[in-house]
Scaffold this motif. Structure first.
Motif, short mmCIF file in Angstrom:
data_model
loop_
_atom_site.label_atom_id
_atom_site.label_comp_id
_atom_site.label_asym_id
_atom_site.label_seq_id
_atom_site.Cartn_x
_atom_site.Cartn_y
_atom_site.Cartn_z
N THR A 93 0.84 -1.19 0.00
CA THR A 93 0.00 0.00 0.00
C THR A 93 0.88 1.25 0.00
O THR A 93 2.09 1.17 0.24
N CYS A 108 5.30 4.12 1.95
CA CYS A 108 4.92 2.77 1.52
C CYS A 108 4.83 1.82 2.71
O CYS A 108 5.67 1.87 3.62
N SER A 162 -1.56 -0.84 -3.74
CA SER A 162 -0.82 -0.80 -5.00
C SER A 162 -0.57 -2.19 -5.56
O SER A 162 -0.34 -2.34 -6.76
N ARG A 163 -0.57 -3.22 -4.73
CA ARG A 163 -0.36 -4.59 -5.21
C ARG A 163 -0.86 -5.57 -4.16
O ARG A 163 -0.78 -5.32 -2.96
N HIS A 184 -0.75 -6.39 -9.90
CA HIS A 184 0.17 -5.27 -9.76
C HIS A 184 -0.58 -3.94 -9.88
O HIS A 184 -1.78 -3.91 -10.15
N ALA A 185 0.16 -2.86 -9.71
CA ALA A 185 -0.47 -1.54 -9.60
C ALA A 185 -1.34 -1.20 -10.80
O ALA A 185 -2.45 -0.68 -10.64
N LYS A 226 -5.28 -0.21 -10.74
CA LYS A 226 -5.73 1.05 -11.32
C LYS A 226 -6.81 0.81 -12.38
O LYS A 226 -7.77 1.59 -12.50
N ARG A 282 -9.23 1.69 -4.36
CA ARG A 282 -8.05 0.89 -4.00
C ARG A 282 -7.91 0.78 -2.47
O ARG A 282 -6.89 1.14 -1.89
#
Length: 332
Positions: free
Chosen positions: A35, A76, A119-120, A200-201, A205, A215
């Protein structure tokens, strides 16, 4: 200041297969959750992000700062799920425990996980197989096509690996992976085989841009989301038990519902796939014909990929992915 959101062992395996619930998934399998939060360090209220990396993190958690353009920074947070929960196969209570653990850590600087965007995330399913059986499984699955689910097959030793820019799907021995990295192998990782789908990001998205799926933890760290990805990976992890060609042929010949010509075509298809892969089957027949053959094999619980003779004496492998496809992927 709120974050600036970015754009737009084998018996154990058999016992696991029997863990079904008519009401849906009772277990979730996740490996890595990443994240982030974007912030402006010149804002006096942003010190909470600046302070987080200095706060001792729980086992399996990590925080660091990453510079972006100009004065903007990114905080992060990465979670190794199995380490945080202490469970090999995470339950809903494990997810709740993880959330509480992470929030208690972040609360020391006035944050919660809701102050971060995902983000993943890697969803995985873990099972045990004897070493030779897992080697045969990976070898047999090399018959998969070069492309599946908009991903390309990559050549990695001792694994099945498909990837694109936004997603990866793979099957590998966890203990081998650890040893190749020079990392310590824990007792629970010996003989562990992992089926994994990584989001993955750019994929995360995509879901926000096209479907409005924000997200957040609540949208992505769920049993239902994990179910979606592992059950929809069927083109890479197909249904049906793995047999040698002879044993699969015997099953086909014994089926009373198939005509003799249909039986011959199915057996010929298995031979073609074993020698040249599923791509050769697709090249030899129309799409609907291939779908028909694969459907007939699935109805017989025979995998289209067969075990070659004299591979460590293994002539049968119960499909380790079946529980993800049972009842339309609803129960496990």
């Amino acid at each position: 200041m709120p974050p600036i959101h970015g754009a737009g062992k084998y018996q154990v395996f058999q016992e696991t297969l029997s863990n079904f619930s008519e009401r849906g998934f009772t277990r979730v399998y996740m490996d890595t959750i990443s994240t982030f939060a974007v912030y402006d360090p010149t804002d006096g209220n942003a010190t909470q992000y600046e302070l987080l990396p200095s706060v001792p993190a729980p086992f399996g958690c990590k925080a660091w700062l990453h510079p972006l353009s100009g004065p903007v920074m990114c905080c992060c947070v990465k979670l190794q799920v199995h380490n945080v929960t202490g469970e090999l196969n995470t339950t809903q209570s494990g997810i709740n425990h993880m959330r509480a653990t992470v929030d208690n850590w972040l609360a020391q600087v006035g944050l919660t996980i809701d102050d971060f965007q995902l983000s993943r995330i890697d969803y995985d399913y873990n099972f045990y197989l004897p070493a030779q059986v897992s080697e045969v499984l990976v070898e047999t699955m090399q018959q998969l096509p070069q492309r599946a689910m908009s991903m390309s097959k990559a050549d990695f030793p001792h694994s099945v690996y498909f990837l694109c820019k936004s997603r990866h799907a793979q099957l590998y021995r966890k203990d081998k992976e650890r040893r190749e990295k020079g990392a310590k192998v824990s007792p629970s990782q010996e003989g562990l085989v992992r089926q994994e789908v990584q989001c993955h990001a750019s994929h995360v998205k995509y879901w926000f841009k096209h479907y409005g799926l924000t997200r957040t933890w609540g949208n992505w760290v769920t049993l239902e989301r994990e179910a979606h990805y592992l059950t929809h990976a069927k083109p890479i992890f197909p249904a049906g038990d793995f047999y040698t060609l002879d044993k699969a042929s015997t099953i086909i010949q014994a089926d009373p519902t198939l005509k003799q010509l249909e039986k011959k075509k199915l057996i010929d298809s298995l031979l073609l796939v074993q020698n040249s892969g599923i791509d050769a089957l697709r090249a030899a027949h129309a799409t609907n014909t291939v779908k028909k053959y694969l459907g007939q094999l699935e109805a017989l619980n025979v995998n289209p990929m067969t075990i070659k003779e004299n591979l460590w004496g293994v002539d049968f492998i119960a499909n380790p992915f079946y529980h993800l496809q049972a009842k339309g992927g609803v129960a496990v």
